[in-house]
Scaffold this active site. Structure first.
Site, PDB file in Angstrom:
ATOM      1  N   ASP A   1     -26.150   9.603  24.156  1.00  0.00           N
ATOM      2  CA  ASP A   1     -26.945   9.752  25.375  1.00  0.00           C
ATOM      3  C   ASP A   1     -26.728  11.107  26.043  1.00  0.00           C
ATOM      4  OD1 ASP A   1     -24.438   9.480  26.510  1.00  0.00           O
ATOM      5  OD2 ASP A   1     -24.834   7.554  27.457  1.00  0.00           O
TER       6      ASP A   1
ATOM      7  N   GLY B   1     -23.098   2.126  36.148  1.00  0.00           N
ATOM      8  CA  GLY B   1     -24.269   2.153  37.012  1.00  0.00           C
ATOM      9  C   GLY B   1     -23.959   2.234  38.490  1.00  0.00           C
TER      10      GLY B   1
ATOM     11  N   HIS C   1     -22.213  10.219  28.454  1.00  0.00           N
ATOM     12  CA  HIS C   1     -20.921   9.538  28.451  1.00  0.00           C
ATOM     13  C   HIS C   1     -20.001  10.109  27.371  1.00  0.00           C
ATOM     14  CE1 HIS C   1     -23.633   6.607  30.450  1.00  0.00           C
ATOM     15  NE2 HIS C   1     -22.576   6.496  31.243  1.00  0.00           N
TER      16      HIS C   1
ATOM     17  N   ASN D   1     -24.098   8.991  39.622  1.00  0.00           N
ATOM     18  CA  ASN D   1     -25.356   8.241  39.556  1.00  0.00           C
ATOM     19  C   ASN D   1     -26.270   8.554  40.739  1.00  0.00           C
ATOM     20  OD1 ASN D   1     -24.966   6.802  37.096  1.00  0.00           O
ATOM     21  ND2 ASN D   1     -23.502   5.476  38.144  1.00  0.00           N
TER      22      ASN D   1
ATOM     23  N   SER E   1     -19.437   4.369  35.244  1.00  0.00           N
ATOM     24  CA  SER E   1     -19.288   4.232  33.794  1.00  0.00           C
ATOM     25  C   SER E   1     -18.325   5.243  33.189  1.00  0.00           C
ATOM     26  CB  SER E   1     -20.656   4.364  33.117  1.00  0.00           C
ATOM     27  OG  SER E   1     -21.268   5.592  33.470  1.00  0.00           O
TER      28      SER E   1
END
Length: 235
Positions: free
Chosen positions: A209, A98, A212, A126, A61
């Protein structure tokens, strides 16, 4: 036998026909030459487009620019810089939100469906967030690097380094961080020390979040990448 004299008006008409025929003939040749030149120009343009070298950004991402317009993700920002410098490169954003290293390992075979000049590998974040085994992360990244090299040994590989917050323990955090420089050294690839340098942990540079980057944050990511990528292009 005595030839009859051609009346002057007939003679003029005959000469006019000859001249007209000559002009049309020349015009046809000129038209053909013009068409030929146009075709040659089109061929040159097509060749110029085809001769553009390819930079593939293969990541998660962070590369995809999650939460932003794709034009605000760092691969697109780098393309703008490349265009401004008149360099013959085009970028491909193959980021997938993801994505883990295992998923990237499974996806790499169909992503490399064309010749790639520079391959930027941005995976692992991730894995770290999920606490995946360090050996598994390392092995998956190595498999991706091996695949790219086997596909084309001339492809330059840039590995984007990643770091994790200390909540998984100092041992895991330090070992995870060292995966990237060690792989880069072992495989003789280029290394971006830390993709999120000057962005990670800075509230105003990250979306709600906290993970990001914002548009401004992506600009800094592009700068971090360009420090390693730029010299390769300008050579």
């Amino acid at each position: 036998m005595i030839l009859k004299q051609i009346p002057i008006q007939h003679y003029r008409l005959l000469m006019f026909c000859y001249i007209l025929l000559f002009v049309v003939s020349c015009g046809g040749n000129s038209s053909k030459k013009a068409e030929q030149k146009t075709s040659e120009k089109e061929a040159v343009v097509t060749k110029a487009i085809d001769s553009s070298k390819v930079i593939l950004f293969f990541g998660n991402s962070l590369t995809a620019g999650m939460g932003l317009d794709p034009s605000d993700a760092f691969p697109a920002i780098i393309q703008t810089k490349i265009d401004s410098l008149g360099l013959p490169y085009k970028t491909i954003n193959a980021g997938l939100s993801g994505e883990t290293t295992a998923a990237g390992k499974s996806r790499i075979s169909w992503v490399l469906n064309q010749p790639i000049d520079i391959f930027v590998l941005e995976l692992g974040a991730n894995d770290g967030l999920r606490g995946i085994s360090l050996n598994e992360t390392r092995d998956n990244l190595q498999s991706i690097i091996d695949y790219v090299k086997d596909k084309d040994s001339t492809t330059k590989i840039i590995l984007a380094g990643m770091q994790m917050p200390p909540n998984l323990g100092p041992s895991y955090t330090e070992e995870f961080k060292m995966i990237f420089p060690k792989l880069a050294e072992q495989n003789d690839t280029y290394l971006i020390p830390f993709l999120l340098d000057n962005v990670a942990g800075i509230t105003e540079l990250n979306q709600s979040d906290g993970i990001h980057p914002t548009e401004e944050g992506q600009q800094i990511l592009a700068k971090n990448v360009w420090e390693v990528l730029g010299p390769l292009l300008e050579k």
